[in-house]
Design a protein around this motif. Structure first.
Motif, mmCIF file in Angstrom:
data_model
loop_
_atom_site.group_PDB
_atom_site.id
_atom_site.type_symbol
_atom_site.label_atom_id
_atom_site.label_comp_id
_atom_site.label_asym_id
_atom_site.label_seq_id
_atom_site.Cartn_x
_atom_site.Cartn_y
_atom_site.Cartn_z
ATOM 1 N N ALA A 35 0.843 -1.203 0.000
ATOM 2 C CA ALA A 35 0.000 0.000 0.000
ATOM 3 C C ALA A 35 0.875 1.249 0.000
ATOM 4 C CB ALA A 35 -0.933 -0.005 1.208
ATOM 5 N N PHE A 36 1.935 1.223 0.792
ATOM 6 C CA PHE A 36 2.867 2.345 0.851
ATOM 7 C C PHE A 36 3.517 2.569 -0.513
ATOM 8 C CE2 PHE A 36 7.164 4.050 1.785
ATOM 9 C CZ PHE A 36 6.788 5.267 2.355
ATOM 10 N N ALA A 37 3.885 1.473 -1.176
ATOM 11 C CA ALA A 37 4.493 1.591 -2.504
ATOM 12 C C ALA A 37 3.504 2.205 -3.487
ATOM 13 C CB ALA A 37 4.948 0.215 -2.994
ATOM 14 N N GLY A 38 2.254 1.728 -3.461
ATOM 15 C CA GLY A 38 1.246 2.285 -4.352
ATOM 16 C C GLY A 38 1.030 3.763 -4.125
ATOM 17 N N LEU A 39 1.057 4.174 -2.889
ATOM 18 C CA LEU A 39 0.885 5.584 -2.539
ATOM 19 C C LEU A 39 2.100 6.404 -2.947
ATOM 20 C CD1 LEU A 39 -0.641 6.925 0.738
ATOM 21 C CD2 LEU A 39 1.553 7.803 -0.031
ATOM 22 N N MET A 40 3.302 5.882 -2.708
ATOM 23 C CA MET A 40 4.527 6.641 -2.949
ATOM 24 C C MET A 40 4.813 6.841 -4.438
ATOM 25 S SD MET A 40 5.764 7.727 -0.165
ATOM 26 C CE MET A 40 7.368 8.256 -0.741
#
Length: 309
Positions: A35-40
């Motif tokens: 999720a963090f990767a998708g957001l970043m």
């Protein structure tokens, strides 16, 4: 099925760690990371506090799914060595407590994500929780050998939710990140099922190894691995990809395909003789596979931000 909500009588007083274990922290770590990767990697800037809240509420939603899954699957968890020590079958937490925690965290995470980011992201999170707890856990897992194929969608949503939380919309990049996890899930879990077939057999879970045997499962692992590779590579040619990601994707998928071919070629006699060493090695690498891909996406994003790319 045995009533999964039946309370296990015990004098044990549950602690914070027992309740936290209901949230499946290992699975939650993958949810948070993807999720963090998708957001970043999304092509917008988010305030750090808003980004932190988004990841936190997505993580809580993932934990809620885990608690609801443990509540429903308490009866079969008690029959499998891999899951027998989970809080409910171990008598540390009751089924009613797990259900209450799962429902409360579900509502909290969805509402708070909507307030912190946008309601499309919150709606996808709500659907993800429903899909994992109801469609997968209550229906697919006990009814079809395709359980992990269709049910794998639940674990594929986090990067898409992260992207939508940042951008407010779904894009090709988000769908490809979803597809990467979706196509990875079957070979990952079927490799595990190859050397844990007895557990699933004892619990009455119709995994492919139980319903169709290990030979068919080996063929399915190869097919899905071959389908996974182009999805992984395609992502590298979108706006979120880059040289680091492409290099990682080529190497990781080359190893993954080779491992799947090795598994396909093995006979049961050979596998049993060496303790399923090849299958276990493939499974262990599959745990690293997603971290390599999503980590590479963030490295390329960092290089773009720094003006290197």
């Amino acid at each position: 099925m045995t009533d999964a909500t039946t309370m296990i009588e015990t004098e044990y007083e549950a602690g914070f760690g027992d309740y936290f274990a209901l949230l499946k922290p290992r699975v939650m770590s993958l949810v948070v990371f993807t999720a963090f990767a998708g957001l970043m990697v999304a092509p917008v800037e988010m305030h750090p506090l808003v980004a932190f809240c988004a990841i936190l509420f997505i993580a809580v939603g993932g934990g809620a799914s885990g608690a609801l899954n443990m509540w429903w699957d308490a009866d079969i968890d008690a029959k499998m060595r891999r899951t027998a020590k989970r809080p409910i079958p171990a008598g540390k937490v009751t089924g009613d407590e797990a259900l209450a925690i799962g429902l409360a965290l579900s509502g909290f995470s969805v509402v708070m994500l909507g307030l912190a980011t946008n309601w499309l992201a919150a709606a996808i999170l709500a659907f993800t929780i429903f899909f994992y707890a109801v469609v997968y856990s209550m229906w697919l897992k006990r009814s079809t050998p395709q359980n992990i194929v269709i049910g794998g969608a639940a674990g594929a949503f986090p990067p898409l939710i992260g992207w939508v939380a940042a951008t407010g919309q779904v894009s090709v990049e988000a769908l490809l990140m979803f597809g990467l996890i979706f196509m990875w899930t079957p070979p990952h879990f079927w490799a595990l099922a190859l050397f844990l077939k007895k557990d699933y057999d004892t619990a009455g879970v119709p995994m492919l190894t139980v319903t169709h045997g290990r030979k068919v499962t080996r063929a399915h692992i190869l097919v899905y691995t071959l389908l996974l590779a182009p999805v992984a590579l395609w992502l590298g040619f979108t706006q979120v990809g880059g040289p680091v990601y492409l290099a990682v994707a080529v190497l990781a998928n080359g190893w993954f395909v080779k491992g799947a071919i090795d598994i396909f070629r093995r006979t049961e006699e050979v596998a049993e003789a060496d303790g399923y060493a090849t299958e276990k090695a493939f499974f262990k690498f599959s745990l690293l596979y997603l971290f390599l891909h999503f980590g590479a996406l963030m490295v390329d994003q960092g290089l773009r931000t720094a003006g290197v790319l």
